[in-house]
Design a protein around this motif. Structure first.
Motif, PDB file in Angstrom:
ATOM      1  N   UNK A  60      52.318  47.360  37.933  1.00 52.11           N
ATOM      2  CA  UNK A  60      51.818  46.697  39.136  1.00 52.11           C
ATOM      3  C   UNK A  60      51.041  47.674  40.004  1.00 52.11           C
ATOM      4  N   UNK A  61      51.521  48.913  40.097  1.00 48.99           N
ATOM      5  CA  UNK A  61      50.802  49.921  40.870  1.00 48.99           C
ATOM      6  C   UNK A  61      49.417  50.163  40.287  1.00 48.99           C
ATOM      7  N   UNK A  62      49.322  50.194  38.964  1.00 47.22           N
ATOM      8  CA  UNK A  62      48.025  50.367  38.323  1.00 47.22           C
ATOM      9  C   UNK A  62      47.110  49.185  38.639  1.00 47.22           C
ATOM     10  N   UNK A  63      47.654  47.971  38.567  1.00 49.07           N
ATOM     11  CA  UNK A  63      46.849  46.779  38.843  1.00 49.07           C
ATOM     12  C   UNK A  63      46.348  46.762  40.282  1.00 49.07           C
ATOM     13  N   UNK A  64      47.151  47.265  41.194  1.00 46.38           N
ATOM     14  CA  UNK A  64      46.774  47.262  42.608  1.00 46.38           C
ATOM     15  C   UNK A  64      45.523  48.082  42.868  1.00 46.38           C
ATOM     16  N   UNK A  65      45.234  49.044  42.009  1.00 45.86           N
ATOM     17  CA  UNK A  65      44.020  49.841  42.159  1.00 45.86           C
ATOM     18  C   UNK A  65      42.766  48.979  42.039  1.00 45.86           C
ATOM     19  N   UNK A 117      40.642  45.089  45.159  1.00 44.47           N
ATOM     20  CA  UNK A 117      39.746  45.389  46.269  1.00 44.47           C
ATOM     21  C   UNK A 117      38.769  44.219  46.413  1.00 44.47           C
ATOM     22  N   UNK A 118      38.121  44.145  47.560  1.00 44.33           N
ATOM     23  CA  UNK A 118      37.192  43.044  47.789  1.00 44.33           C
ATOM     24  C   UNK A 118      37.932  41.726  47.744  1.00 44.33           C
ATOM     25  N   UNK A 119      37.361  40.744  47.059  1.00 49.19           N
ATOM     26  CA  UNK A 119      37.996  39.429  46.961  1.00 49.19           C
ATOM     27  C   UNK A 119      39.332  39.483  46.242  1.00 49.19           C
ATOM     28  N   UNK A 120      39.512  40.467  45.386  1.00 49.29           N
ATOM     29  CA  UNK A 120      40.764  40.584  44.642  1.00 49.29           C
ATOM     30  C   UNK A 120      41.927  41.069  45.504  1.00 49.29           C
ATOM     31  N   UNK A 121      41.670  41.395  46.777  1.00 47.16           N
ATOM     32  CA  UNK A 121      42.754  41.834  47.662  1.00 47.16           C
ATOM     33  C   UNK A 121      43.840  40.780  47.790  1.00 47.16           C
ATOM     34  N   UNK A 122      43.470  39.511  47.677  1.00 51.58           N
ATOM     35  CA  UNK A 122      44.482  38.457  47.833  1.00 51.58           C
ATOM     36  C   UNK A 122      45.030  37.967  46.481  1.00 51.58           C
ATOM     37  N   UNK A 123      44.695  38.707  45.418  1.00 54.02           N
ATOM     38  CA  UNK A 123      45.307  38.433  44.124  1.00 54.02           C
ATOM     39  C   UNK A 123      46.799  38.709  44.268  1.00 54.02           C
ATOM     40  N   UNK A 124      47.605  37.770  43.865  1.00 56.29           N
ATOM     41  CA  UNK A 124      49.052  37.889  44.011  1.00 56.29           C
ATOM     42  C   UNK A 124      49.668  38.270  42.664  1.00 56.29           C
ATOM     43  N   UNK A 125      50.264  39.444  42.602  1.00 56.94           N
ATOM     44  CA  UNK A 125      50.939  39.845  41.372  1.00 56.94           C
ATOM     45  C   UNK A 125      52.222  39.029  41.235  1.00 56.94           C
ATOM     46  N   UNK A 126      52.459  38.521  40.049  1.00 58.53           N
ATOM     47  CA  UNK A 126      53.644  37.698  39.801  1.00 58.53           C
ATOM     48  C   UNK A 126      54.861  38.607  39.723  1.00 58.53           C
ATOM     49  N   UNK A 127      55.850  38.330  40.560  1.00 63.43           N
ATOM     50  CA  UNK A 127      57.061  39.171  40.592  1.00 63.43           C
ATOM     51  C   UNK A 127      57.932  38.936  39.374  1.00 63.43           C
ATOM     52  N   UNK A 128      58.171  37.682  39.063  1.00 59.59           N
ATOM     53  CA  UNK A 128      58.995  37.341  37.901  1.00 59.59           C
ATOM     54  C   UNK A 128      58.062  36.911  36.777  1.00 59.59           C
ATOM     55  N   UNK A 129      57.683  37.876  35.983  1.00 56.31           N
ATOM     56  CA  UNK A 129      56.744  37.604  34.895  1.00 56.31           C
ATOM     57  C   UNK A 129      57.334  36.521  33.984  1.00 56.31           C
ATOM     58  N   UNK A 130      56.485  35.585  33.589  1.00 63.04           N
ATOM     59  CA  UNK A 130      56.926  34.424  32.817  1.00 63.04           C
ATOM     60  C   UNK A 130      56.009  34.266  31.609  1.00 63.04           C
ATOM     61  N   UNK A 131      56.594  34.064  30.441  1.00 66.48           N
ATOM     62  CA  UNK A 131      55.810  33.826  29.243  1.00 66.48           C
ATOM     63  C   UNK A 131      55.442  32.351  29.190  1.00 66.48           C
ATOM     64  N   UNK A 132      54.141  32.068  29.115  1.00 65.99           N
ATOM     65  CA  UNK A 132      53.682  30.677  29.112  1.00 65.99           C
ATOM     66  C   UNK A 132      53.146  30.244  27.745  1.00 65.99           C
ATOM     67  N   UNK A 133      53.399  31.049  26.728  1.00 64.44           N
ATOM     68  CA  UNK A 133      52.842  30.791  25.394  1.00 64.44           C
ATOM     69  C   UNK A 133      53.116  29.389  24.872  1.00 64.44           C
ATOM     70  N   UNK A 134      54.265  28.827  25.178  1.00 64.89           N
ATOM     71  CA  UNK A 134      54.631  27.528  24.611  1.00 64.89           C
ATOM     72  C   UNK A 134      54.135  26.333  25.428  1.00 64.89           C
TER      73      UNK A 134
END
Length: 184
Positions: free
Chosen positions: A24-29, A32-49
């Motif tokens: 998550x720290x890497x992703x936060x780099x 910036x810009x419009x991506x500042x309001x990108x919300x990292x998912x706290x509880x990662x969920x597999x949606x494959x199915x």
């Protein structure tokens, strides 16, 4: 002794509070810009199915796209912000040959033809057409408003969410996708 236990408890509490996933720290780099309001998912969920429809009315699942970074975009032809961002999603897809896929999932209930006509009118050439006619997928992912977009990693895990429209072909988004593609 009580003071020592209390101090250890407080230190432990702050350690958990200040701990953040290194990924998550890497992703936060890149947020910036419009991506500042990108919300990292706290509880990662597999949606494959999870299942949705293609333009032929056939069932599709996210597992069919495993190995690709996905930008899953929920939209509708009657949604002004969705209409505004759709050309940028089309341009974004055109920048990648492999390992990345935009999956625009329409919540239109007026049928496939409505979306097909929209693609023709707006000259959308690089995006496939997908549908969630009964909003089952939208409910499963707890959508609140349109457009809503999710970033999914190569393993099918939700990693981020973005509410609202954006110029998706912006260089910051491209850098984020390239970073995600080069991981692992």
């Amino acid at each position: 002794m009580k003071n020592i236990i209390l101090i250890i408890f407080i230190i432990t509490l702050f350690s958990f509070k200040s701990y953040e996933n290194a990924e998550d720290n890497e992703l936060k780099k890149f947020m910036v810009g419009q991506l500042q309001i990108l919300e990292l998912v706290k509880d990662k969920k597999n949606i494959s199915s999870l299942v949705f429809k293609n333009s032929l009315g056939e069932d599709k699942s996210f597992s069919e796209f495993k190995g690709n970074i996905l930008l899953v975009n929920f939209w509708a032809t009657w949604c002004p912000p969705c209409i505004k961002e759709m050309p940028s999603l089309d341009r974004l897809q055109s920048k990648f040959n492999k390992d990345f896929k935009v999956l625009p999932i329409s919540l239109d209930r007026d049928g496939i033809e409505k979306v097909e006509n929209f693609y023709i009118k707006k000259k959308i050439k690089n995006l496939d057409q997908f549908f969630d006619f009964k909003n089952a997928l939208a409910k499963e992912l707890e959508l609140f408003g349109l457009p809503t977009s999710f970033i999914v990693d190569k393993k099918g895990m939700l990693i981020a969410k973005y509410n609202g429209d954006m110029e998706w072909d912006h260089k910051n988004v491209v850098k984020l996708i390239n970073y995600l593609n080069n991981k692992d």
